[in-house]
Design a protein around this motif. Structure first.
Motif, PDB file in Angstrom:
ATOM      1  N   ASP A  27       0.836  -1.190   0.000  1.00  0.00           N
ATOM      2  CA  ASP A  27       0.000   0.000   0.000  1.00  0.00           C
ATOM      3  C   ASP A  27       0.877   1.248   0.000  1.00  0.00           C
ATOM      4  O   ASP A  27       2.116   1.167  -0.023  1.00  0.00           O
ATOM      5  CB  ASP A  27      -0.964   0.008   1.189  1.00  0.00           C
ATOM      6  N   GLU A  28       0.241   2.403   0.041  1.00  0.00           N
ATOM      7  CA  GLU A  28       0.980   3.662  -0.091  1.00  0.00           C
ATOM      8  C   GLU A  28       2.003   3.857   1.017  1.00  0.00           C
ATOM      9  O   GLU A  28       3.138   4.276   0.762  1.00  0.00           O
ATOM     10  CB  GLU A  28       0.007   4.837  -0.105  1.00  0.00           C
ATOM     11  N   SER A  29       1.634   3.544   2.250  1.00  0.00           N
ATOM     12  CA  SER A  29       2.570   3.749   3.363  1.00  0.00           C
ATOM     13  C   SER A  29       3.792   2.848   3.228  1.00  0.00           C
ATOM     14  O   SER A  29       4.924   3.268   3.503  1.00  0.00           O
ATOM     15  CB  SER A  29       1.859   3.493   4.701  1.00  0.00           C
ATOM     16  N   ALA A  30       3.582   1.615   2.789  1.00  0.00           N
ATOM     17  CA  ALA A  30       4.712   0.706   2.600  1.00  0.00           C
ATOM     18  C   ALA A  30       5.614   1.178   1.462  1.00  0.00           C
ATOM     19  O   ALA A  30       6.845   1.105   1.561  1.00  0.00           O
ATOM     20  CB  ALA A  30       4.199  -0.703   2.310  1.00  0.00           C
ATOM     21  N   HIS A  55      12.623   2.471   1.355  1.00  0.00           N
ATOM     22  CA  HIS A  55      14.059   2.548   1.647  1.00  0.00           C
ATOM     23  C   HIS A  55      14.376   1.948   3.011  1.00  0.00           C
ATOM     24  O   HIS A  55      15.464   1.404   3.219  1.00  0.00           O
ATOM     25  CB  HIS A  55      14.528   4.003   1.596  1.00  0.00           C
ATOM     26  N   GLU A  56      13.437   2.043   3.947  1.00  0.00           N
ATOM     27  CA  GLU A  56      13.677   1.550   5.301  1.00  0.00           C
ATOM     28  C   GLU A  56      13.297   0.083   5.457  1.00  0.00           C
ATOM     29  O   GLU A  56      13.913  -0.649   6.251  1.00  0.00           O
ATOM     30  CB  GLU A  56      12.880   2.381   6.323  1.00  0.00           C
ATOM     31  N   ASP A  74      13.069  -6.093   4.926  1.00  0.00           N
ATOM     32  CA  ASP A  74      12.133  -6.777   5.816  1.00  0.00           C
ATOM     33  C   ASP A  74      11.784  -8.148   5.212  1.00  0.00           C
ATOM     34  O   ASP A  74      11.572  -8.266   4.010  1.00  0.00           O
ATOM     35  CB  ASP A  74      10.864  -5.931   5.971  1.00  0.00           C
ATOM     36  N   PRO A  75      11.745  -9.210   6.029  1.00  0.00           N
ATOM     37  CA  PRO A  75      11.472 -10.555   5.499  1.00  0.00           C
ATOM     38  C   PRO A  75      10.172 -10.649   4.692  1.00  0.00           C
ATOM     39  O   PRO A  75      10.069 -11.474   3.778  1.00  0.00           O
ATOM     40  CB  PRO A  75      11.397 -11.423   6.768  1.00  0.00           C
ATOM     41  N   LYS A 135      11.136  -8.200   1.266  1.00  0.00           N
ATOM     42  CA  LYS A 135      12.279  -8.544   0.406  1.00  0.00           C
ATOM     43  C   LYS A 135      11.911  -9.466  -0.758  1.00  0.00           C
ATOM     44  O   LYS A 135      12.349  -9.231  -1.897  1.00  0.00           O
ATOM     45  CB  LYS A 135      13.386  -9.163   1.259  1.00  0.00           C
ATOM     46  N   PRO A 136      11.084 -10.511  -0.537  1.00  0.00           N
ATOM     47  CA  PRO A 136      10.738 -11.373  -1.684  1.00  0.00           C
ATOM     48  C   PRO A 136      10.004 -10.616  -2.789  1.00  0.00           C
ATOM     49  O   PRO A 136      10.192 -10.908  -3.976  1.00  0.00           O
ATOM     50  CB  PRO A 136       9.833 -12.438  -1.048  1.00  0.00           C
ATOM     51  N   ILE A 137       9.186  -9.637  -2.416  1.00  0.00           N
ATOM     52  CA  ILE A 137       8.462  -8.838  -3.413  1.00  0.00           C
ATOM     53  C   ILE A 137       9.424  -7.986  -4.209  1.00  0.00           C
ATOM     54  O   ILE A 137       9.320  -7.862  -5.436  1.00  0.00           O
ATOM     55  CB  ILE A 137       7.400  -7.951  -2.722  1.00  0.00           C
ATOM     56  N   MET A 138      10.411  -7.402  -3.504  1.00  0.00           N
ATOM     57  CA  MET A 138      11.369  -6.507  -4.159  1.00  0.00           C
ATOM     58  C   MET A 138      12.434  -7.270  -4.934  1.00  0.00           C
ATOM     59  O   MET A 138      13.317  -6.646  -5.539  1.00  0.00           O
ATOM     60  CB  MET A 138      12.010  -5.588  -3.120  1.00  0.00           C
TER      61      MET A 138
END
Length: 353
Positions: free
Chosen positions: A80-83, A88-89, A93-94, A97-100
């Motif tokens: 979502d928008e907040s994520a 960058h931060e 995150d586990p 990271k798989p999405i990115m």
């Protein structure tokens, strides 16, 4: 052409169909390169209708369920928008990271930049509104600030185009049916492409911001594919000059629709359907027009007797995962319509039969 929901006429008012054709119009050599006026729209006989129900714009008979679209492209609707703003931060995150690590990463990076720029632009807009209330002595400063703001807007529009291009490229996974013994597929190309629009005995250069192309897959599996010169859909052009006025934007948009319809008509006789995508800031729309063959012929030599209606869906906020899914579902329906051979888009009429 079979009858589908989006081909039904939309209600028009007498005002919609009131065209005041001027005695003379000075046509530019490039659409949107001068100061467009209502004269151009009256010459084109174009009506714009926006925020229409999906069935007026999209062939809903080919729509899949949002759940099916989400299941096929889960990573595109995961953040979502907040994520996205915190990418960058939270990148390592586990859960993130798989999405990115997928093809969706470039889209989310571009979306983050767009959201940040949109917030900054909104603040600038408030400052500009305040400037408009200043005294006459500040007029020159206000004009300079407005010019700078428009240049900034131009950069933002280009970034929005990049974001939309990434999104639809990821959503375009359909191969076309084999045609005349050859294998084809759909692909988005963000190349600068020029069309020559012949209108009222004038030739106008028209550019768009990207297009969906039918490509032929080579039998020798060469990396270099043979390109069929036909645009099935396009992303509207965004340039500084076009966005100075509402009329300027409408003239550019109308020119793009007509230019592609004329080009496709050379390769596929009959009435022409044209689909387009547009994005402003983070809000995307899908557009459609059915352009009669008689209109296209009359347009080349004089003022057409008929008119065309460019129809637009509501806006979809691609920063919102639910609205992003709604947009993807509607876009997916258009792709399946193009693949079916039922559309009125150039050579795709009867494709694969």
């Amino acid at each position: 052409m079979a009858t589908f929901s989006h081909l039904a006429p939309v209600p028009l008012t007498p005002q919609d169909l009131t065209f005041t054709v001027p005695d003379q119009v000075s046509f530019p050599t490039v659409s949107g390169s001068s100061s467009p006026t209502q004269d151009y729209l009256d010459i084109f006989h174009i009506v714009f209708k926006q925020d229409l129900p999906s069935f007026n714009v999209i062939p809903t008979e080919f729509r899949r369920s949002p759940a099916d679209v989400r299941a096929e492209f889960p990573n595109l609707f995961a953040l979502d928008e907040s994520a996205v703003l915190d990418l960058h931060e939270i990148r390592d995150d586990p859960a993130i990271k798989p999405i990115m690590m997928t093809s969706a990463a470039n889209f989310y990076d571009c979306l983050r930049d767009l959201i940040v720029e949109y917030v900054d632009d909104s603040s600038d807009s408030q400052d500009r509104d305040k400037d408009e209330r200043e005294t006459v002595q500040d007029k020159d400063k206000h004009e300079r600030d407005t010019e700078a703001a428009l240049v900034s807007l131009d950069n933002e529009l280009r970034r929005a185009d990049d974001c939309l291009d990434l999104l639809v490229s990821l959503l375009t996974k359909l191969n076309m049916p084999n045609h005349q013994g050859q294998e084809y597929f759909l692909v988005w190309r963000k190349w600068k492409r020029r069309y020559n629009l012949r209108i009222h005995k004038h030739l106008i250069k028209v550019f768009n911001g990207g297009y969906l192309l039918v490509e032929q897959r080579r039998t020798d599996r060469s990396k270099k594919a043979k390109v069929r010169d036909m645009a099935c859909m396009f992303i509207t052009a965004k340039r500084y000059a076009h966005w100075k006025t509402v009329e300027g934007w409408k003239v550019q948009l109308g020119s793009e629709f007509l230019a592609i319809a004329q080009e496709n008509h050379k390769r596929g006789a009959g009435d022409q359907e044209v689909f387009a995508l547009d994005i402003e800031h983070r809000k995307a729309r899908i557009m459609h027009a059915l352009i009669p063959e008689a209109y296209l012929r009359e347009l080349e030599v004089g003022i057409p007797n008929g008119h065309i209606v460019i129809k637009k869906t509501k806006e979809f906020d691609i920063a919102d995962p639910q609205e992003r899914l709604e947009f993807a579902t509607e876009y997916d329906a258009v792709l399946r319509y193009l693949k079916s051979g039922e559309s009125g888009v150039g050579q795709l009429k009867g494709w694969g039969r």
